[in-house]
Design a protein around this motif. Sequence first.
Motif, PDB file in Angstrom:
ATOM      1  N   ARG A 352       1.000  -0.765  -0.453  1.00 11.86           N
ATOM      2  CA  ARG A 352      -0.542   0.332  -0.157  1.00 11.86           C
ATOM      3  C   ARG A 352       0.790   1.142  -0.083  1.00 11.86           C
ATOM      4  N   ASN A 353       1.701   1.318   0.529  1.00 10.84           N
ATOM      5  CA  ASN A 353       2.895   2.553   0.969  1.00 10.84           C
ATOM      6  C   ASN A 353       4.240   2.815  -0.195  1.00 10.84           C
ATOM      7  N   LEU A 354       3.732   1.569  -1.375  1.00  6.96           N
ATOM      8  CA  LEU A 354       4.773   1.931  -2.373  1.00  6.96           C
ATOM      9  C   LEU A 354       3.432   1.931  -3.123  1.00  6.96           C
ATOM     10  N   ARG A 355       2.546   1.224  -3.708  1.00  5.25           N
ATOM     11  CA  ARG A 355       1.489   2.083  -4.392  1.00  5.25           C
ATOM     12  C   ARG A 355       1.478   3.556  -4.382  1.00  5.25           C
ATOM     13  N   ALA A 356       0.800   3.846  -3.094  1.00  9.74           N
ATOM     14  CA  ALA A 356       0.946   5.636  -2.285  1.00  9.74           C
ATOM     15  C   ALA A 356       1.666   6.319  -2.927  1.00  9.74           C
ATOM     16  N   MET A 357       3.071   5.999  -2.671  1.00  8.46           N
ATOM     17  CA  MET A 357       3.767   6.554  -2.846  1.00  8.46           C
ATOM     18  C   MET A 357       5.127   7.098  -4.137  1.00  8.46           C
ATOM     19  N   GLN A 358       5.295   5.759  -4.145  1.00  9.16           N
ATOM     20  CA  GLN A 358       6.079   5.301  -5.307  1.00  9.16           C
ATOM     21  C   GLN A 358       5.708   5.384  -7.107  1.00  9.16           C
ATOM     22  N   PHE A 359       5.089   4.780  -6.328  1.00  9.37           N
ATOM     23  CA  PHE A 359       3.340   4.582  -8.356  1.00  9.37           C
ATOM     24  C   PHE A 359       3.701   6.018  -8.991  1.00  9.37           C
ATOM     25  N   PRO A 360       3.462   7.035  -7.820  1.00 10.46           N
ATOM     26  CA  PRO A 360       3.086   8.107  -8.505  1.00 10.46           C
ATOM     27  C   PRO A 360       4.402   9.422  -9.268  1.00 10.46           C
ATOM     28  N   GLU A 361       5.042   8.541  -8.463  1.00 14.62           N
ATOM     29  CA  GLU A 361       6.326   9.406  -8.293  1.00 14.62           C
ATOM     30  C   GLU A 361       7.042   8.821  -9.737  1.00 14.62           C
ATOM     31  N   ASP A 362       6.214   7.248 -10.536  1.00 15.04           N
ATOM     32  CA  ASP A 362       7.332   7.164 -11.586  1.00 15.04           C
ATOM     33  C   ASP A 362       6.302   7.160 -12.802  1.00 15.04           C
ATOM     34  N   SER A 363       4.868   7.803 -12.439  1.00 14.72           N
ATOM     35  CA  SER A 363       4.474   8.430 -13.670  1.00 14.72           C
ATOM     36  C   SER A 363       4.490  10.201 -13.688  1.00 14.72           C
ATOM     37  N   GLY A 364       5.493  10.593 -12.790  1.00 15.09           N
ATOM     38  CA  GLY A 364       5.945  11.933 -12.366  1.00 15.09           C
ATOM     39  C   GLY A 364       6.484  13.249 -13.711  1.00 15.09           C
ATOM     40  N   ALA A 365       7.014  13.479 -12.927  1.00  6.80           N
ATOM     41  CA  ALA A 365       8.342  14.830 -13.528  1.00  6.80           C
ATOM     42  C   ALA A 365       9.073  14.760 -12.406  1.00  6.80           C
ATOM     43  N   MET A 366       9.444  13.994 -11.512  1.00  4.42           N
ATOM     44  CA  MET A 366      11.063  13.778 -11.127  1.00  4.42           C
ATOM     45  C   MET A 366      10.393  12.181 -10.670  1.00  4.42           C
ATOM     46  N   ALA A 367      10.012  11.527 -12.056  1.00  2.00           N
ATOM     47  CA  ALA A 367      10.573   9.785 -12.227  1.00  2.00           C
ATOM     48  C   ALA A 367      11.557   9.220 -12.404  1.00  2.00           C
ATOM     49  N   HIS A 368      12.183   8.708 -12.005  1.00  2.00           N
ATOM     50  CA  HIS A 368      13.482   8.461 -11.989  1.00  2.00           C
ATOM     51  C   HIS A 368      14.411   6.925 -11.822  1.00  2.00           C
ATOM     52  N   ALA A 369      15.437   6.631 -12.089  1.00  2.00           N
ATOM     53  CA  ALA A 369      15.664   4.609 -12.312  1.00  2.00           C
ATOM     54  C   ALA A 369      15.617   4.787 -10.334  1.00  2.00           C
ATOM     55  N   VAL A 370      16.514   3.383 -10.157  1.00  2.23           N
ATOM     56  CA  VAL A 370      16.880   2.577  -8.740  1.00  2.23           C
ATOM     57  C   VAL A 370      17.515   3.447  -9.252  1.00  2.23           C
ATOM     58  N   ARG A 371      18.810   3.512  -9.847  1.00  3.23           N
ATOM     59  CA  ARG A 371      20.147   4.094  -9.820  1.00  3.23           C
ATOM     60  C   ARG A 371      19.626   5.254 -10.833  1.00  3.23           C
TER      61      ARG A 371
END
Length: 894
Positions: A352-371
């Motif tokens: 739930r935490n991953l989906r609430a915080m990281q998934f939006p990051e992946d689809s936003g302006a600051m999306a970045h790779a794990v490295r």
Amino acid sequence: MREGTAPLIHREDYCAPVYWIRTVDLCFDLEPAKTLVTSKMQIERNSAVAHGPLRLHGEELTLLRVLINGESVSFRQEGDELVIDNAPDADFALEIRNTCAPEKNTALSGLYTSGGGFFTQCEAEGFRRITYFLDRPDVMAVYSVLLRADKARYPVLLSNGNLLEQGALDNGRHFAKWHDPFPKPSYLFALVAGDLVAREQRITTRSGKDHLLQVYVRRGDLEKTEHAMNSLIASIAWDEARFKLPLDLERFMIVGVSDFNMGAMENKGLNIFNTSALLVSPATATDADFNRIEAIVAHEYFHNWTGNRVTCRDWFQLSLKEGLTVFRDQEFSMDMAAAPSARAVKRIEDVRNLRAMQFPEDSGAMAHAVRPDSYVEINNFYTPTIYEKGAEVVRMYQTLVGREGFEKGMTLYFERHDGQAVTCDDFAAAINDANPGSELSTRLDAFKRWYSQAGTPRVQARGRFDASARTWTLDLAQANPPTPGQDDKLSQVIPVRMGLLSHAGAALPLQLQGEDAAAGTERVLVLDKAEQSFTFVGLDEAPVASLLRQFSAPVVLDDGLTDAELLVLLKFDTDAFNRWEASQRLALNRLLPVVRSGEELTLDTAYIDGMRAVLRSDQLDSAFKALALTLPSEGYIAEQLDVIDPQRIHAAVGTMQLQLARALRDDWQAAFEANQVAGGYSADPVSSGKRALANLALQMLVLDAVQTGNDIWPGRAYQRFKDAGNMTERMGALTALVFARAGLAQPALERFHALFKHEPLVIDKWFALQGRAPELDGQVFARVKQLMQHPDFSLKNPNRARSLIFSLCLFNPAAFHRTDAAGYVFWADRVLELDAINPQVAGRLARVMDRWTKLAEPYRSAAHEALARVAAKPDLSSDVREVIDRALNVEHAA
């Protein structure tokens, strides 16, 4: 403060330093206005790289003296660097004397004051605000530290490692000498000086060594440290048992401070904690606080090996320590939960935490790779992608090589790299080399795309049943949408843990075509191509597919299941995660159509009956029921949409909650009565689960009662609020009143503040609750603006700023996204105001606008105007400038 002209730093440009620093002797004469720092370093030229000047980092320092081998030396200052052009080729001693101003350091990076004491935060680049240094993680040195201060004001003097000596000095001053025998980068340096008290515990570890554990806090907070100490002891025992990693210092210290930008910091042997991540008691903290603190204490302790003994070569490798250590603390928390059901609840909460915080990051302006490949400000990359998605990458290693194989890989990793600064590739190689012939070994290069490709992969799954052949074929396809700077993605390696159920709920044996016999009822399929098919044999009916069990990969799954099939999973699946996932999907199937259309929502009998069955089940734990019956968050619903209208989402969720409250009224009442916890407080999973379900039931009952004009349940909630024997029940009752807008909400809020006005962490909860309350006609937004003027509110304390401002802007979409743009004006004002005080906090608040281009009008245009207003300020910090520029550049890219 660094201004927004900072250069873009690229991973591919990494070069080893021209010089190494092997040992450091530091002396601090601690005074709040001006602290004198003397640094004596043994320098060695790196013969493996071309000769060049010695460049030392420094920020906001007053330089007094520079000596080489005891003699004055020519130097120059170039921006924030101290440059010595003609340093000797042979090893030499460098002495630097400078001052810094801790009491003026509102950025809380480097050496600063808080509550009358001195504290440090050096990750990522704070050490350069203390003295001039090669402030980079691949420069590892052995530190000796001498602290001198007024004994009456600062009776406790702490630094990394082992205490060598302490004693009195003239004029009421005293000293302490510390030595850390393990080489470490400067970001792991720490010192603390203040009037503190300690909880102490001596332990003997499995290796037979004795250690002193200490938790230091300000006077008055000692009684709230027992849980942290117990968590530390459990962490030490677990790491030695699970990974054979022992505590390696004579003592291990934790210190709490109320002004802190992060949750906690893993400085070698001297962890510094935000008090919100350290202090708990049943009267002042909730079950969630107890669980969070156990996890954070474990996380920082586990860094002793995954981060300290083996650290990052450069900051692009940040997930090497953070993702790995999050995985380790998640595993620890599941093991502490013990029972399979409690372990499953923990996994659900993490996802739930991953989906609430990281998934939006992946689809936003600051999306970045794990490295990441580049950054302007490293502070902006302490993100859910680095931490939570990084942990999922580590979890996939374990899935592909097995638990035993993963432990072998960890052992090899430490054998190879103890005392080194290394890369994510080094970790991958160790796991792979320890497991020849595993599912990982033939796919390692492809697997490492998880480090280089941003975005959340989409997996489509469809089944084809052939009745005559008694086969069922699973067709899987993957795609990864474009992200800023990455349009075309290669296929990822995606482990898909799965099972098959009959429509009556029986687990079916799994036999792939070509196999001699069935092998159990669960297995892991590996999807590593754009499209793949897997055919199962020996099936008499089309099965119900249970895919991505335990959330075996951080992807979005479209399995095409019908409501009837989801209800089968909800009722019968042996995988608790997928049972919960079915409940969320069933809710989304009702919410999304009405959000898109704007029509009224009316819940159908099948859904209500399914939720009633969950509530009445005697096979499901209370904690699981509470999760399954909690609707998807408004933020997660927004993630499913191409165009986001926050007000429509809020209205649909509110309608669905009310209908669910009304339709299951009798069942909510039965659940509330059945889940009362008698006796003394315990944060164990069973008791916590009962309180969670009782609180949810009470919230539903009060919501229904307020809408129908019934005063009974609001009255019971107020009485429970007054009589509660622990904070979980008190906050649950207060939340029920506030979220339902009951008439008794305001008296309860006033009473709560009066009861806890001397407890800062509890008052943070008071502010946060009001910032997150469901919006109605602008009342919540107006209340937040009013609370900004409250005597207890301070923008300078990160906890207090987050409790109110972040609660509104990040966690209350309907109150923040207003048609009159007032929410965006408020956001811009706060970002600019915070940037002048604490750029790190301001940068995190700026991230609220990462996905502004997906907003419907009029929100989109108003959000753009607010972003442009912030961008127009010429002296923004690099923390904020990078976030704002990337947000605005997304529009241009589109």
